[in-house]
Design an enzyme around this catalytic site. Structure first.
Site, PDB file in Angstrom:
ATOM      1  N   LYS A 219       0.817  -1.218   0.000  1.00 33.15           N
ATOM      2  CA  LYS A 219       0.000   0.000   0.000  1.00 33.15           C
ATOM      3  C   LYS A 219       0.846   1.262   0.000  1.00 33.15           C
ATOM      4  CE  LYS A 219      -4.459  -1.709   0.670  1.00 33.15           C
ATOM      5  NZ  LYS A 219      -5.539  -2.053   1.575  1.00 33.15           N
ATOM      6  N   ARG A 259      -3.758  -9.968   4.379  1.00 34.18           N
ATOM      7  CA  ARG A 259      -4.105 -10.062   2.954  1.00 34.18           C
ATOM      8  C   ARG A 259      -2.885  -9.606   2.149  1.00 34.18           C
ATOM      9  NH1 ARG A 259      -6.063  -6.490  -0.901  1.00 34.18           N
ATOM     10  NH2 ARG A 259      -7.656  -7.285  -2.321  1.00 34.18           N
TER      11      ARG A 259
END
Ligand code: HH2
Length: 277
Positions: A219, A259
């Site tokens: 991210k 995840r």
């Protein structure tokens, strides 16, 4: 079997990301093709994925919305094909109840919804009827605009109360409590400091009895941290080190699932972490 039972048997779970989209922020385009996606799934299963998260619509800021038919066409045949080749539980990453329903019939056992069942007025009742695990994620605003000016008085308290409120709404609608997972939604309407505060608050967020999914893989906050230190932001595919650091911190604090795009590396990190407990 609910994922929480899998967690009780195996410890922290690894959810592998398979984006069947032309425009995902971190692996967009690579796995758009059905056969390539299936190949990726085979590799993730071999690498030790505990759950496979299939997404047909990107949620990155500025991503193009996808029609219902297009999204179903991307994910449902793939889920059916995956269910033929592995028993690893399949998750459908969608905000559309119709997609979740088709995916469930094709073999998905988890509905991962970045809107926490808010996108559609039928989402809550659909989740109850599908009788599957649901991941309720926090997001401020909507994907197109969420990064324009995220603002909170107290990010941890606000995310925490939102997640508890959504969990209560799901239970009122008939979702079984043991099916509910919560997720602070790293990068969804959050600045670098908001994301860091939420990862730091993992223990507090897991203290309410709902298992927590942490999804920090590749991210933007990892690149933002580099920029804050005066160096160029790494590209998404070069953020594995930051991903592993964030996820190990979360797992140490009690997160039950992470995840990731890089299953083998996450698996190795968890193996070493576990050996050191
Ligand atoms: N992040 C993304 C997608 N789905 N689901 C949950 N529960 N939590 C998350 O943080 C989350 C999610 C975005 O990441 P990615 O799938 O890599 O990209 P894209 O949305 O562009 O497909």
């Amino acid at each position: 079997m609910p994922l929480i039972d899998l967690y009780k048997a195996k410890g922290p779970l690894i959810m592998g990301v398979v984006n069947v989209t032309p425009d995902s922020f971190s692996d967009g385009g690579y796995y758009y093709d059905h056969d390539a996606a299936l190949q990726r799934v085979r590799q993730m299963v071999a690498d030790g994925a505990d759950v496979l998260d299939i997404g047909g619509e990107s949620t990155r800021p500025g991503a193009q919305p996808v029609s219902l038919d297009e999204e179903i066409g991307r994910v449902v045949p793939l889920i059916a094909a995956i269910a033929q080749i592995t028993d690893v539980p399949i998750s459908i990453d969608t905000l559309k109840p119709e997609v979740a329903e088709e995916a469930r019939h094709a073999g998905a056992l988890v509905w991962n919804d970045v809107t926490a069942l808010r996108h559609d007025s039928t989402s809550l009742e659909t989740a109850a009827r599908l009788d599957c695990d649901v991941v309720l994620m926090h997001m401020q605003g909507e994907p197109r605009t969420m990064q324009s000016n995220p603002w909170y008085e107290d990010v941890v308290a606000e995310v925490e109360s939102y997640l508890l409120e959504r969990a209560a709404a799901a239970i009122r609608a008939g979702v079984k409590p043991e099916h509910i997972w919560i997720d602070p939604g790293i990068g969804f309407g959050k600045t670098l400091d908001h994301n860091l505060a939420l990862i730091r608050a993992t223990a507090r967020l897991t203290s309410h009895g709902f298992p927590l999914l942490m999804a920090a893989s590749r991210k933007r906050f990892i690149g933002a941290l580099e920029e804050r230190e005066g160096i160029a932001a790494s590209k998404p595919e070069n953020r594995l080190g930051g991903t592993l650091a964030a996820h190990l911190h979360a797992v140490q604090a009690g997160a039950q699932m992470v995840r990731v795009h890089d299953v083998a590396e996450m698996k190795q990190a968890l193996r070493v972490w576990r050996a050191l407990l």
